[in-house]
Design a protein around this motif. Structure first.
Motif, PDB file in Angstrom:
ATOM      1  N   GLU A  24     -10.698   0.236  -5.615  1.00 23.36           N
ATOM      2  CA  GLU A  24      -9.751  -0.467  -6.200  1.00 23.36           C
ATOM      3  C   GLU A  24      -8.671  -0.678  -4.908  1.00 23.36           C
ATOM      4  N   PHE A  25      -8.301   0.340  -4.244  1.00 20.95           N
ATOM      5  CA  PHE A  25      -7.529   0.339  -3.151  1.00 20.95           C
ATOM      6  C   PHE A  25      -8.028  -0.629  -1.922  1.00 20.95           C
ATOM      7  N   ALA A  26      -9.189  -0.463  -1.851  1.00 21.54           N
ATOM      8  CA  ALA A  26      -9.939  -1.080  -0.752  1.00 21.54           C
ATOM      9  C   ALA A  26     -10.152  -2.546  -1.066  1.00 21.54           C
ATOM     10  N   GLN A  27     -10.071  -2.932  -2.418  1.00 22.62           N
ATOM     11  CA  GLN A  27     -10.226  -4.303  -2.650  1.00 22.62           C
ATOM     12  C   GLN A  27      -8.793  -4.939  -2.706  1.00 22.62           C
ATOM     13  N   GLN A  28      -7.742  -4.117  -2.914  1.00 20.75           N
ATOM     14  CA  GLN A  28      -6.287  -4.748  -2.589  1.00 20.75           C
ATOM     15  C   GLN A  28      -6.199  -4.803  -1.373  1.00 20.75           C
ATOM     16  N   SER A  32      -5.761  -8.768   0.538  1.00 17.04           N
ATOM     17  CA  SER A  32      -4.414  -8.998   1.507  1.00 17.04           C
ATOM     18  C   SER A  32      -4.723  -9.415   2.982  1.00 17.04           C
ATOM     19  N   GLY A  33      -6.248  -9.362   3.257  1.00  9.90           N
ATOM     20  CA  GLY A  33      -6.832  -9.643   4.574  1.00  9.90           C
ATOM     21  C   GLY A  33      -6.606  -8.628   5.558  1.00  9.90           C
ATOM     22  N   LEU A  71     -14.596  15.086   7.717  1.00 11.08           N
ATOM     23  CA  LEU A  71     -14.496  13.669   7.663  1.00 11.08           C
ATOM     24  C   LEU A  71     -15.203  13.042   6.317  1.00 11.08           C
ATOM     25  N   ALA A  72     -14.336  12.479   5.345  1.00 16.25           N
ATOM     26  CA  ALA A  72     -15.042  12.067   4.237  1.00 16.25           C
ATOM     27  C   ALA A  72     -15.229  10.680   4.110  1.00 16.25           C
ATOM     28  N   GLY A  73     -14.524   9.838   5.146  1.00 14.68           N
ATOM     29  CA  GLY A  73     -14.880   8.372   5.110  1.00 14.68           C
ATOM     30  C   GLY A  73     -13.809   7.794   5.936  1.00 14.68           C
ATOM     31  N   PHE A  74     -13.700   6.533   5.916  1.00 20.25           N
ATOM     32  CA  PHE A  74     -12.565   5.796   6.820  1.00 20.25           C
ATOM     33  C   PHE A  74     -12.448   4.547   6.552  1.00 20.25           C
ATOM     34  N   TYR A  75     -11.255   4.043   6.805  1.00 23.32           N
ATOM     35  CA  TYR A  75     -10.740   2.497   6.523  1.00 23.32           C
ATOM     36  C   TYR A  75     -10.296   1.881   7.912  1.00 23.32           C
ATOM     37  N   LEU A  76     -11.138   0.690   8.274  1.00 20.10           N
ATOM     38  CA  LEU A  76     -10.549   0.187   9.487  1.00 20.10           C
ATOM     39  C   LEU A  76      -9.787  -0.899   9.123  1.00 20.10           C
ATOM     40  N   VAL A  77      -8.410  -1.070   9.618  1.00 19.81           N
ATOM     41  CA  VAL A  77      -7.462  -2.080   9.077  1.00 19.81           C
ATOM     42  C   VAL A  77      -6.982  -2.811  10.241  1.00 19.81           C
ATOM     43  N   ASP A  78      -6.627  -3.779   9.778  1.00 18.30           N
ATOM     44  CA  ASP A  78      -5.535  -4.724  10.797  1.00 18.30           C
ATOM     45  C   ASP A  78      -4.377  -4.535  10.541  1.00 18.30           C
ATOM     46  N   ILE A  86       0.467   3.235   9.509  1.00 15.56           N
ATOM     47  CA  ILE A  86       0.938   4.687   8.865  1.00 15.56           C
ATOM     48  C   ILE A  86       1.129   4.222   7.392  1.00 15.56           C
ATOM     49  N   ARG A  87       1.934   3.055   7.322  1.00 15.54           N
ATOM     50  CA  ARG A  87       2.466   2.733   5.599  1.00 15.54           C
ATOM     51  C   ARG A  87       0.982   2.616   5.051  1.00 15.54           C
ATOM     52  N   ILE A  88       0.078   1.813   5.878  1.00 17.84           N
ATOM     53  CA  ILE A  88      -1.228   1.516   4.927  1.00 17.84           C
ATOM     54  C   ILE A  88      -1.887   2.922   4.574  1.00 17.84           C
TER      55      ILE A  88
END
Length: 112
Positions: A24-28, A32-33, A71-78, A86-88
């Motif tokens: 759900e967090f990843a979908q949000q 948001s792009g 290491l359990a996973g990752f999020y690659l963000v823009d 850091i907020r993300i």
């Protein structure tokens, strides 16, 4: 700018955050792009570490280093900057159970 948010959890909290909450967090983030990629990882007992020394390949079961958190996973963000990243990262659900390492992604230096 791209930032990699590495999710670390100890064995005790590996499954503390439900997949549906992370999805759900990843979908949000995707809507948001800002999400470029995100994936959970299997536990460390499935890992293989590869080292090449003097042309010889060595394989080791498990991760490179023995640590309490894994290491359990990752999020690659823009993100616009480190503070934005850091907020993300602070909103990533597993942060409540482990830690999130935030690192800027760098481009490879291609020499001509």
């Amino acid at each position: 700018m791209k930032y990699l948010c590495l999710v670390y959890l100890d064995q005790e909290n590996w499954s503390a955050c439900p997949d549906a909450t992370c999805a759900e967090f990843a979908q949000q983030l995707a809507e948001s792009g800002r999400l470029l990629a995100a994936e959970p990882l299997h536990p460390i007992h499935t890992a293989t570490t590869v080292r090449v020394r003097n042309g010889q390949v060595s394989l080791y079961d498990g991760p490179f280093a023995e640590t309490k958190e894994q290491l359990a996973g990752f999020y690659l963000v823009d993100a616009t900057d480190l503070n934005d990243a850091i907020r993300i990262a602070s909103a990533i659900p597993p942060a409540k159970y482990g830690s999130i390492e935030v690192r800027p992604v760098r481009e490879l230096a291609l020499d001509s």
